[in-house]
Scaffold this active site. Structure first.
Site, PDB file in Angstrom:
ATOM      1  N   HIS A 120      77.683  34.803  36.905  1.00  0.00           N
ATOM      2  CA  HIS A 120      78.869  34.640  37.677  1.00  0.00           C
ATOM      3  C   HIS A 120      78.950  35.647  38.893  1.00  0.00           C
ATOM      4  O   HIS A 120      79.912  35.564  39.585  1.00  0.00           O
ATOM      5  CB  HIS A 120      80.180  34.868  36.554  1.00  0.00           C
ATOM      6  CG  HIS A 120      80.215  36.272  35.914  1.00  0.00           C
ATOM      7  ND1 HIS A 120      79.569  36.626  34.849  1.00  0.00           N
ATOM      8  CD2 HIS A 120      80.907  37.310  36.492  1.00  0.00           C
ATOM      9  CE1 HIS A 120      80.132  37.852  34.641  1.00  0.00           C
ATOM     10  NE2 HIS A 120      80.897  38.263  35.773  1.00  0.00           N
ATOM     11  N   ASP A 147      75.004  32.268  31.777  1.00  0.00           N
ATOM     12  CA  ASP A 147      75.569  33.332  32.475  1.00  0.00           C
ATOM     13  C   ASP A 147      74.424  34.224  32.705  1.00  0.00           C
ATOM     14  O   ASP A 147      74.230  35.554  32.362  1.00  0.00           O
ATOM     15  CB  ASP A 147      76.755  34.166  32.023  1.00  0.00           C
ATOM     16  CG  ASP A 147      77.548  34.863  32.793  1.00  0.00           C
ATOM     17  OD1 ASP A 147      76.938  34.837  34.060  1.00  0.00           O
ATOM     18  OD2 ASP A 147      78.355  35.521  32.566  1.00  0.00           O
ATOM     19  N   GLY A 195      83.800  44.897  36.559  1.00  0.00           N
ATOM     20  CA  GLY A 195      82.744  45.705  37.275  1.00  0.00           C
ATOM     21  C   GLY A 195      81.712  46.044  36.458  1.00  0.00           C
ATOM     22  O   GLY A 195      80.594  46.227  36.982  1.00  0.00           O
ATOM     23  N   SER A 248      80.013  43.732  34.575  1.00  0.00           N
ATOM     24  CA  SER A 248      79.451  42.359  34.308  1.00  0.00           C
ATOM     25  C   SER A 248      77.897  42.568  34.995  1.00  0.00           C
ATOM     26  O   SER A 248      77.736  43.212  36.099  1.00  0.00           O
ATOM     27  CB  SER A 248      80.053  41.488  35.372  1.00  0.00           C
ATOM     28  OG  SER A 248      81.153  40.635  34.623  1.00  0.00           O
ATOM     29  N   SER A 257      78.108  39.884  30.095  1.00  0.00           N
ATOM     30  CA  SER A 257      78.900  38.599  30.542  1.00  0.00           C
ATOM     31  C   SER A 257      80.420  38.623  30.811  1.00  0.00           C
ATOM     32  O   SER A 257      81.173  38.788  31.908  1.00  0.00           O
ATOM     33  CB  SER A 257      78.849  37.238  29.627  1.00  0.00           C
ATOM     34  OG  SER A 257      79.431  36.222  30.172  1.00  0.00           O
TER      35      SER A 257
END
Length: 393
Positions: A237, A265, A345, A347, A362
Site C-alpha cells: 500500500h 500487502d 509511517g 508501514s 501492514s
C-alpha cells in the site's frame, strides 16, 4: 543504504562491516530456514522484550532460546503429523512447541520429534477450507465494515470472526456471521466463533512526509522491510509498481518493481544510484542493530519484535496466522496478527523473531502510547512471489 555524512557514515560502516563479516550469503525462498545457531541475545534486546512482555531478563533469555528451538522443530513436527496435522503453536507456559493431531498414532510420531502433541477434532486443512470460503466471499463482495477480520485458531480448533465493538447487532455483520456458520456446518461441523475486537477499524500505517528515517514515495512515508538481492521488500500500500522511491536524505533510491494491495500487502523495490543492501534491521538505539540470518517462521504464541521509522523498536507476541484483515480499501489475506504496537509511517517495516525475518508491517489499530494490534505480511510469501533471495548475514 547510501553513503552520507555525520552519524550516518558511522552507522553505514557498521552495517556494511556486518554484511561482509557474515559473508553476505543469500537464502532462497525454498530454503527459508535458519542457518547457523542464533547468537546469544544482547542485553538491550532482552531488556526490550522484558519491557513489552513483562518478563525478567532471565525469563526473556530463556524464552528466546525456547522459541528458537520451536521454530527449528516446527517443520519436522508437521511432517510427522502428516494428514492428521491440526496446526501448531508455541506454549509460553511450558516453553515448548505444541502440535495438534487428530489421532493417537500421529500423536506418538509428533512426540518422537520432541514436540508436545494434543488431540484435536479438526485438521488444519479442514479449518483452512472454512476460512478460504470466507475469503472467497469477501473477494466477490466486500465484508461488512463491522467485521475486522477472520482467522483460524489452531489452539481452540475453530475459525474466529473478529467483530468490532458496537457492531454486533449490525444486520450485515449478523448475516455475514450466520452465513459463515452455515458453511462451516456443511463442511463437517467446524466451529465458528465470534470474537469481540476493538471498536477502532484496522488501517494501514502509511503517513505523510515528515522527518525521520524513512523512504518516501510521493507524499507517502513508509519503512524498509528486509534487504533482498537487488533491493528491499516492503508494504504494497506504500506505492504502486513503477513509482519512484527516495531515501531518508531525499536522494533517489530506485523504483517499485512489483506491488500488490489489497488482496495482498507486499512490494519489491529495486535499489541503485549508490545505495546498497545489508542484512540488518535497525534497533534505533533501543537494541543493537539485528543481523538477519534467515526466515524460519515463528509459531503462534512466540515473541516477535518490529522496527519502523516512526515508533522504532517494539515487541509482543504472534496472536494468529493466516488471518484475513478487512481494511476499508479491501480484504488482505494470509496475514499474521500480533499485539505489537505501531503508528503511521511504520508501514513496510521489519517484523523479526530472534535473527529470523518474519514479515513486513501492514496495518492495525491503536498506537504505542495506549497499545493496539498490528498485522504483517509474511516475508516468505513475498520472496516466493517475486522470486527474490533474502540478503542474510
Amino acid at each position: 543504504m547510501r553513503r552520507t555524512t555525520g552519524v550516518r557514515v558511522g552507522l553505514s560502516a557498521l552495517l556494511v562491516l556486518g554484511a561482509l563479516t557474515g559473508a553476505g550469503a543469500a537464502l532462497s525462498p525454498a530454503a527459508a530456514a535458519p542457518g547457523p545457531e542464533p547468537a546469544a541475545p544482547s542485553a538491550k534486546l532482552v531488556s526490550a522484550l522484558g519491557r513489552d512482555l513483562g518478563l525478567t531478563d532471565g525469563q526473556a533469555r530463556e524464552r528466546l532460546g525456547q522459541e528458537a528451538a520451536a521454530m527449528k522443530l516446527a517443520p519436522k513436527a508437521e511432517r510427522a503429523a502428516g494428514k492428521a496435522f491440526g496446526g501448531s503453536w508455541f506454549d509460553a507456559d511450558t516453553g515448548r512447541l505444541v502440535v495438534g493431531v487428530t489421532n493417537d498414532e500421529r500423536a506418538a510420531a509428533v512426540r518422537a520429534t520432541g514436540a508436545t502433541a494434543r488431540i484435536v477434532r479438526h485438521t488444519a486443512k479442514e479449518l483452512d477450507a472454512v476460512k478460504a470460503r470466507l475469503d472467497e466471499k469477501a473477494g466477490k463482495k466486500a465484508a461488512p465494515a463491522g467485521v475486522s477480520g477472520w482467522h483460524v485458531d489452531p489452539k481452540a480448533g475453530d475459525v474466529v470472526i473478529s467483530v468490532r465493538r458496537g457492531s454486533e447487532r449490525d444486520a450485515a455483520v449478523r448475516a455475514f456471521v450466520g452465513e459463515a456458520k452455515g458453511q462451516a456446518k456443511r463442511a463437517g461441523s467446524v466451529p465458528v466463533r465470534v470474537e469481540r475486537a476493538a471498536a477502532q477499524a484496522p488501517a494501514t500505517f502509511a503517513a505523510g512526509t515528515v522527518g525521520g528515517d524513512p523512504y518516501y514515495t510521493g507524499n507517502v512515508r513508509c519503512s524498509i522491510g528486509f534487504s533482498v538481492q537487488g533491493g528491499f521488500v516492503t508494504a504494497g500500500h506504500c506505492g504502486r509498481a513503477g513509482a519512484s522511491v527516495n531515501g531518508w536524505d531525499g536522494s533517489y533510491v530506485g523504483n517499485f518493481r512489483g506491488s500488490s494491495f489489497p488482496g495482498n500487502d507486499y512490494a519489491y523495490v529495486s535499489v541503485g544510484s549508490g545505495w546498497w543492501t545489508v542484512p540488518v534491521v535497525l534497533g534505533w538505539g533501543t537494541v543493537p542493530d539485528a543481523l538477519v540470518r534467515g526466515s524460519a517462521e515463528a509459531p503462534v504464541g512466540a515473541s516477535i519484535c518490529r522496527s519502523g521509522s516512526t515508533t522504532h523498536w517494539h515487541c509482543g507476541t504472534v496472536l494468529a496466522k493466516n488471518e484475513t484483515v478487512n481494511y476499508s480499501q479491501g480484504a488482505v489475506y494470509q496475514m499474521a496478527k500480533t499485539n505489537v504496537c505501531a503508528e503511521p509511517g511504520d508501514s513496510g517495516g521489519s517484523f523479526i523473531s530472534g535473527d529470523q525475518a518474519q514479515g513486513v508491517t501492514s496495518g492495525g489499530w491503536g498506537n504505542c502510547g495506549s497499545g493496539g494490534e498490528t498485522w504483517f505480511q509474511p516475508v516468505n510469501e513475498i520472496l516466493s512471489v517475486y522470486g527474490l533471495r533474502l540478503h542474510t548475514a
